[in-house]
Design an enzyme around this catalytic site. Structure first.
Site, PDB file in Angstrom:
ATOM      1  N   ARG A   1     -11.958  -9.960  -0.104  1.00 47.77           N
ATOM      2  CA  ARG A   1     -11.631  -9.201   1.218  1.00 47.77           C
ATOM      3  C   ARG A   1     -11.280  -7.874   0.783  1.00 47.77           C
ATOM      4  O   ARG A   1     -10.345  -7.930   0.037  1.00 47.77           O
ATOM      5  CB  ARG A   1     -10.489 -10.250   1.753  1.00 47.77           C
ATOM      6  CG  ARG A   1      -9.704  -9.501   3.160  1.00 47.77           C
ATOM      7  CD  ARG A   1      -8.670  -8.661   2.677  1.00 47.77           C
ATOM      8  NE  ARG A   1      -7.835  -8.449   3.754  1.00 47.77           N
ATOM      9  CZ  ARG A   1      -6.843  -7.386   3.711  1.00 47.77           C
ATOM     10  NH1 ARG A   1      -6.444  -7.136   2.709  1.00 47.77           N
ATOM     11  NH2 ARG A   1      -5.989  -7.342   4.717  1.00 47.77           N
ATOM     12  N   VAL A   2     -11.471  -7.101   1.722  1.00 50.67           N
ATOM     13  CA  VAL A   2     -11.054  -5.491   1.624  1.00 50.67           C
ATOM     14  C   VAL A   2     -10.227  -5.100   3.013  1.00 50.67           C
ATOM     15  O   VAL A   2     -10.837  -5.474   4.135  1.00 50.67           O
ATOM     16  CB  VAL A   2     -12.377  -4.611   1.260  1.00 50.67           C
ATOM     17  CG1 VAL A   2     -11.595  -3.161   1.245  1.00 50.67           C
ATOM     18  CG2 VAL A   2     -12.790  -4.858  -0.030  1.00 50.67           C
ATOM     19  N   GLY A   3      -9.121  -4.544   2.938  1.00 48.57           N
ATOM     20  CA  GLY A   3      -8.663  -4.096   4.061  1.00 48.57           C
ATOM     21  C   GLY A   3      -8.679  -2.759   4.377  1.00 48.57           C
ATOM     22  O   GLY A   3      -9.874  -2.338   4.214  1.00 48.57           O
ATOM     23  N   ASP A   4      -7.757  -2.201   5.146  1.00 56.20           N
ATOM     24  CA  ASP A   4      -8.299  -0.725   5.678  1.00 56.20           C
ATOM     25  C   ASP A   4      -7.998   0.285   4.736  1.00 56.20           C
ATOM     26  O   ASP A   4      -8.559   1.404   4.922  1.00 56.20           O
ATOM     27  CB  ASP A   4      -7.243  -0.656   6.891  1.00 56.20           C
ATOM     28  CG  ASP A   4      -5.840  -0.478   6.608  1.00 56.20           C
ATOM     29  OD1 ASP A   4      -5.275  -1.220   5.777  1.00 56.20           O
ATOM     30  OD2 ASP A   4      -5.164   0.491   7.227  1.00 56.20           O
TER      31      ASP A   4
ATOM     32  N   THR B   1      -0.851   1.880   7.465  1.00 61.55           N
ATOM     33  CA  THR B   1      -0.409   0.881   6.646  1.00 61.55           C
ATOM     34  C   THR B   1      -0.181  -0.250   7.599  1.00 61.55           C
ATOM     35  O   THR B   1       0.133  -0.078   8.708  1.00 61.55           O
ATOM     36  CB  THR B   1       0.811   1.328   5.798  1.00 61.55           C
ATOM     37  OG1 THR B   1       1.275  -0.028   4.700  1.00 61.55           O
ATOM     38  CG2 THR B   1       2.104   1.466   6.609  1.00 61.55           C
ATOM     39  N   GLY B   2      -0.156  -1.585   6.972  1.00 64.09           N
ATOM     40  CA  GLY B   2       0.204  -2.612   7.867  1.00 64.09           C
ATOM     41  C   GLY B   2      -1.046  -3.892   7.652  1.00 64.09           C
ATOM     42  O   GLY B   2      -1.493  -3.945   6.480  1.00 64.09           O
TER      43      GLY B   2
ATOM     44  N   THR C   1       0.723  -1.203   0.120  1.00 60.58           N
ATOM     45  CA  THR C   1       0.007  -0.074   0.022  1.00 60.58           C
ATOM     46  C   THR C   1       0.869   1.312   0.139  1.00 60.58           C
ATOM     47  O   THR C   1       1.874   1.182   0.688  1.00 60.58           O
ATOM     48  CB  THR C   1      -0.985   0.193   1.233  1.00 60.58           C
ATOM     49  OG1 THR C   1      -1.641  -1.130   1.582  1.00 60.58           O
ATOM     50  CG2 THR C   1      -1.750   1.163   1.293  1.00 60.58           C
TER      51      THR C   1
ATOM     52  N   GLY D   1      -4.154  -4.724   7.546  1.00 57.10           N
ATOM     53  CA  GLY D   1      -5.604  -4.137   7.261  1.00 57.10           C
ATOM     54  C   GLY D   1      -6.714  -4.533   8.023  1.00 57.10           C
ATOM     55  O   GLY D   1      -7.515  -4.019   8.323  1.00 57.10           O
TER      56      GLY D   1
END
Lengths: 137, 184
Positions: A29-32, A52-53, A1, A55
């Site tokens: 799947r969707v992260g942050d 970042t990291g 990201t 999510g």
């Protein structure tokens, strides 16, 4: 990201992210990163932040929103980023991630957790070229 | 005196920062700087964590997520699980500027992007296909993100089915290993 925060010559703030997410995620799947307040947040009255990291964990705590709100309460960008990271670490001591923060007047800082160090890039009028700043986690 | 204009970027993504700075230095807006800066990473596939051909999912497909937020208006444009479109943050900018919505997702976000003039193309590359093949064939789908399913996801690939249980089984939540080449 990639997460990015900018303030332009008019004092307007913007923040954003772009990512292809986690490797081998379950399809859908969707992260942050695309979640406002999680991946990034901006408010002209204060500044902006990006995260970042991991999510899946980070989006539960809206760390970018929290960092901006901490700066609104008078925290420095570094303190604000630390507060956002510590909030997550209190619940998930093993999580890995980082937050960068920038005020509307151009002060910046970062904090991280679960990795040895975290780099971020800064460019402003005090530098001829960009600088990579590394913070210890 | 305020230290503006200024841009900060996560990780080592200096080329994206340089582009954003060029925009700001020429008097461009913060919104343009973030869009054009992040777009550099999408083209250059920064560390394989941004843009096409990175982080394949369990089916080997790369999908993209992006967000852009205007601190002046508090307007937001975002896309998630965007398929077959390379310029994710620019699509997000179109959500911000060309809709009253904030967030579009999946196949229907792709349809929006095509309507806005973006080109539809595969996001898979030889490298992302090889990554997936190694994960699937040599590493038996390890690591993965499944819990409470059979066959045992710590040893086998799917398809998986829920384990029918008469009492609640608590399983430790194993977190994603984040490093330079794997992060949100």
């Amino acid at each position: 990201t990639i997460g990015m925060v900018a303030v332009d010559s008019n004092g307007d703030v913007a923040a954003g992210t772009s990512t292809n997410g986690a490797k081998y995620k379950i399809p859908g799947r969707v992260g942050d990163s695309p979640i406002p307040g999680a991946g990034a947040y901006a408010d002209n009255e204060v500044g902006g932040a990006a995260a970042t990291g991991d999510g899946d964990i980070m989006l539960r705590f809206l760390p970018s929103f929290l960092a901006v709100e901490e700066m609104r309460r008078g925290a420095s960008p570094t303190e604000a980023a630390q507060t956002a990271v510590k909030r997550i670490a209190a619940h998930y001591p093993d999580f890995m991630g980082a937050v960068i923060a920038l005020t509307k007047t151009g002060q910046y800082g970062a904090a991280c957790h679960g990795i040895p160090t975290f780099p971020f890039v800064v460019q402003d009028k005090t530098r001829n070229v960009f600088e990579i700043i590394t913070v210890k986690c | 005196e305020p230290n503006i204009p200024v841009v900060i970027t996560t990780w080592w993504f200096s080329n994206a920062t340089v582009k954003a700075w060029e925009v700001l230095k020429e008097g461009g807006t913060a919104l343009d700087a973030v869009e054009q800066g992040a777009s550099v990473c999408e083209v250059q596939q920064c560390d394989g964590t941004v843009g096409y051909g990175g982080s394949p999912d369990e089916n080997g497909e790369t999908t993209l997520d992006a967000l852009i937020m205007d601190g002046k208006t508090m307007n937001v444009g975002a896309v998630a699980a965007l398929r077959r479109i390379k310029s994710a943050i620019s699509v997000a900018r179109h959500v911000l500027e060309n809709t009253k919505h904030s967030f579009l997702a999946g196949e229907l976000a792709t349809q929006f992007a095509v309507q806005m003039g973006f080109k539809e193309e595969s996001l898979t590359t030889a490298q992302s296909k090889q990554l997936w093949l190694t994960w699937h064939n040599e590493n038996h789908c390890q690591p993965n993100f499944w819990l409470g399913v059979k066959p045992d996801p710590t040893k086998h690939c799917g398809p998986y089915h829920e384990i029918k249980k008469s009492f609640k089984v608590t399983q430790p939540e194993v977190h994603m290993i984040v490093d330079r080449y794997n992060h949100d």
